[in-house]
Design an enzyme around this catalytic site. Sequence first.
Site, PDB file in Angstrom:
ATOM      1  N   GLY A   7       0.861  -1.380  -0.008  1.00  0.00           N
ATOM      2  CA  GLY A   7       0.016  -0.100   0.015  1.00  0.00           C
ATOM      3  C   GLY A   7       1.034   1.068  -0.015  1.00  0.00           C
ATOM      4  CB  ALA A   8       4.285   1.947  -1.278  1.00  0.00           C
ATOM      5  CB  THR A   9      -0.421   3.771  -4.409  1.00  0.00           C
ATOM      6  OG1 THR A   9      -1.610   3.206  -3.690  1.00  0.00           O
ATOM      7  CG2 THR A   9       0.220   2.586  -5.337  1.00  0.00           C
ATOM      8  NE  ARG A  33      -4.492   3.950  -5.939  1.00  0.00           N
ATOM      9  CZ  ARG A  33      -5.037   4.885  -4.961  1.00  0.00           C
ATOM     10  NH1 ARG A  33      -5.704   5.649  -5.251  1.00  0.00           N
ATOM     11  NH2 ARG A  33      -4.619   4.473  -3.659  1.00  0.00           N
ATOM     12  CB  VAL A  59      -2.689  -7.669  -0.401  1.00  0.00           C
ATOM     13  CG1 VAL A  59      -1.482  -6.697  -0.613  1.00  0.00           C
ATOM     14  CG2 VAL A  59      -3.945  -6.523   0.250  1.00  0.00           C
ATOM     15  CB  SER A 138      -6.956   0.667  13.379  1.00  0.00           C
ATOM     16  OG  SER A 138      -7.828   1.852  13.752  1.00  0.00           O
ATOM     17  CE1 TYR A 151     -10.163  -0.254   8.739  1.00  0.00           C
ATOM     18  CE2 TYR A 151     -10.592   1.189  10.950  1.00  0.00           C
ATOM     19  CZ  TYR A 151      -9.779   0.573   9.799  1.00  0.00           C
ATOM     20  OH  TYR A 151      -8.405   1.299   9.784  1.00  0.00           O
ATOM     21  CE  LYS A 155      -6.818  -2.019   9.790  1.00  0.00           C
ATOM     22  NZ  LYS A 155      -5.355  -1.843   9.230  1.00  0.00           N
ATOM     23  CG  PHE A 188      -8.850   5.566   6.375  1.00  0.00           C
ATOM     24  CD1 PHE A 188      -8.573   4.271   6.366  1.00  0.00           C
ATOM     25  CD2 PHE A 188     -10.043   6.031   7.194  1.00  0.00           C
ATOM     26  CE1 PHE A 188      -9.093   3.170   7.253  1.00  0.00           C
ATOM     27  CE2 PHE A 188     -10.477   5.311   7.922  1.00  0.00           C
ATOM     28  CZ  PHE A 188     -10.035   3.880   8.053  1.00  0.00           C
TER      29      PHE A 188
HETATM   30  P1  NDP Z   1      -4.994   5.342   2.058  1.00  0.00           P
HETATM   31  O1  NDP Z   1      -6.273   5.013   1.611  1.00  0.00           O
HETATM   32  O2  NDP Z   1      -4.294   6.661   1.740  1.00  0.00           O
HETATM   33  O3  NDP Z   1      -3.722   4.189   1.528  1.00  0.00           O
HETATM   34  C1  NDP Z   1      -4.134   2.876   1.630  1.00  0.00           C
HETATM   35  C2  NDP Z   1      -3.138   1.970   0.856  1.00  0.00           C
HETATM   36  O4  NDP Z   1      -3.707   0.716   0.692  1.00  0.00           O
HETATM   37  C3  NDP Z   1      -3.255   2.707  -0.773  1.00  0.00           C
HETATM   38  O5  NDP Z   1      -1.772   2.349  -1.073  1.00  0.00           O
HETATM   39  C4  NDP Z   1      -3.720   1.314  -1.569  1.00  0.00           C
HETATM   40  O6  NDP Z   1      -3.212   1.105  -2.823  1.00  0.00           O
HETATM   41  C5  NDP Z   1      -3.465   0.009  -0.565  1.00  0.00           C
HETATM   42  N1  NDP Z   1      -4.476  -0.947  -0.943  1.00  0.00           N
HETATM   43  C6  NDP Z   1      -5.727  -0.878  -0.407  1.00  0.00           C
HETATM   44  N2  NDP Z   1      -6.352  -1.899  -0.927  1.00  0.00           N
HETATM   45  C7  NDP Z   1      -5.534  -2.753  -1.569  1.00  0.00           C
HETATM   46  C8  NDP Z   1      -5.516  -3.998  -2.081  1.00  0.00           C
HETATM   47  N3  NDP Z   1      -6.430  -4.677  -2.059  1.00  0.00           N
HETATM   48  N4  NDP Z   1      -4.226  -4.384  -2.682  1.00  0.00           N
HETATM   49  C9  NDP Z   1      -2.945  -3.624  -2.482  1.00  0.00           C
HETATM   50  N5  NDP Z   1      -2.849  -2.501  -1.880  1.00  0.00           N
HETATM   51  C10 NDP Z   1      -4.342  -2.085  -1.409  1.00  0.00           C
HETATM   52  O7  NDP Z   1      -4.997   4.880   3.569  1.00  0.00           O
HETATM   53  P2  NDP Z   1      -4.114   4.974   4.825  1.00  0.00           P
HETATM   54  O8  NDP Z   1      -2.719   5.304   4.202  1.00  0.00           O
HETATM   55  O9  NDP Z   1      -4.626   5.782   6.031  1.00  0.00           O
HETATM   56  O10 NDP Z   1      -4.193   3.606   5.348  1.00  0.00           O
HETATM   57  C11 NDP Z   1      -3.228   2.650   5.587  1.00  0.00           C
HETATM   58  C12 NDP Z   1      -3.269   1.717   6.491  1.00  0.00           C
HETATM   59  O11 NDP Z   1      -3.195   2.116   7.828  1.00  0.00           O
HETATM   60  C13 NDP Z   1      -4.669   0.684   6.480  1.00  0.00           C
HETATM   61  O12 NDP Z   1      -4.424  -0.689   6.907  1.00  0.00           O
HETATM   62  C14 NDP Z   1      -5.676   1.391   7.172  1.00  0.00           C
HETATM   63  O13 NDP Z   1      -6.838   0.596   7.790  1.00  0.00           O
HETATM   64  C15 NDP Z   1      -4.958   1.772   8.631  1.00  0.00           C
HETATM   65  N6  NDP Z   1      -5.129   3.075   9.464  1.00  0.00           N
HETATM   66  C16 NDP Z   1      -5.581   4.360   8.909  1.00  0.00           C
HETATM   67  C17 NDP Z   1      -6.235   5.239   9.656  1.00  0.00           C
HETATM   68  C18 NDP Z   1      -6.446   6.477   9.189  1.00  0.00           C
HETATM   69  O14 NDP Z   1      -7.090   7.262  10.090  1.00  0.00           O
HETATM   70  N7  NDP Z   1      -6.143   7.065   8.095  1.00  0.00           N
HETATM   71  C19 NDP Z   1      -5.914   4.998  11.291  1.00  0.00           C
HETATM   72  C20 NDP Z   1      -5.422   3.638  11.537  1.00  0.00           C
HETATM   73  C21 NDP Z   1      -5.251   2.767  10.651  1.00  0.00           C
HETATM   74  P3  NDP Z   1      -3.986   0.827  -4.161  1.00  0.00           P
HETATM   75  O15 NDP Z   1      -5.282   1.671  -3.950  1.00  0.00           O
HETATM   76  O16 NDP Z   1      -3.068   1.382  -5.120  1.00  0.00           O
HETATM   77  O17 NDP Z   1      -4.072  -0.615  -4.351  1.00  0.00           O
HETATM   78  C1  8X3 Z   2      -8.788   4.267  11.044  1.00  0.00           C
HETATM   79  C2  8X3 Z   2      -9.286   5.032  12.523  1.00  0.00           C
HETATM   80  O1  8X3 Z   2     -11.029   5.382  14.061  1.00  0.00           O
HETATM   81  O2  8X3 Z   2     -11.412   5.941  11.704  1.00  0.00           O
HETATM   82  O3  8X3 Z   2      -8.382   2.954  11.449  1.00  0.00           O
HETATM   83  O4  8X3 Z   2     -11.338   3.722  12.519  1.00  0.00           O
HETATM   84  S1  8X3 Z   2     -10.847   4.880  12.668  1.00  0.00           S
END
Ligand code: NDP
Ligand code: 8X3
Length: 250
Positions: A7-9, A33, A59, A138, A151, A155, A188
Amino acid sequence: MIVFITGATAGFGKATAELFAKNGYNVIVTGRRKDRLDTLSAELKSKYKVDVLSLCFDVRHLSEVQSAIASIPPKWKKIDILVNNAGLAVGMGPIQEGVIDDWEQMIDTNVKGLLYMTRSIAPMMIENGKGHIVNIGSIAGKEVYANGNVYCASKYAVDALNKCMRIDLLPHGIKVTAINPGIAETEFSIVRFKGDAERAKSVYKGLNPLTAEDIADTIFWAATRPAHVNILDIVITAAAQANTTNFIRH
Ligand code: NDP
Ligand code: 8X3
């Protein structure tokens, strides 16, 4: 040193790739992507003079995970750090109105995707005699909130897997760490609310949320402790957040 980031995009994963590259690590960046992976790879290579390998796959699909891992060239096989970050929330509502496809996406990505990645890379780390897996959970995996049901469950599963894999990998010298963020402004909420940017923006209204860089910084810190130190579990929130339901908004 080689760091593999799922998920580095976007969001945390992208900021983490940048921070490790800035510090001289070679990075494997992944996501669905391809255009974003190509742009990020080119940027990291030219800015930080590190090697970057980009692998485009979903994934959720075991066969895609397996062929991506099988395609890794020999010089990239000594993976030091795996950041299991790819994940998402889709939708938010009461259980009795849940959208089954949203549930499948969350469970398949956040739980099964993390398992597929770990199952593929942990044996490579065992063969190398060292490694570190950083799982992105999370605060929602520590404490539930209204309408968060599936969700949160996904987690909580990450929380349990994190603890279990630490036990299983202990004899092999592989560290396992969980980073559990509270609300952070990335893509997110746009994903959770299916492109509704207004609704996504309202999540962060009146408070100063965590940023992707805050989480990258935490991951980098946990991954760069001395060899004899392991960070088990971090819960990190914005100063304006006390738990999953109490926020101060101005
Ligand atoms: P973003 O939506 O900004 O990034 C999510 C990343 O996950 C993207 O790079 C996306 O890439 C990748 N991804 C999603 N689905 C798939 C898939 N099926 N296969 C491969 N890659 C995938 O979200 P965040 O950076 O905020 O989230 C990253 C992690 O942190 C997640 O696990 C999220 O649950 C967790 N998290 C987020 C919080 C928040 O408030 N933002 C708080 C707590 C935890 P692409 O779409 O290109 O595949
Ligand atoms: C993302 C944080 O509180 O929106 O994991 O579920 S919350």
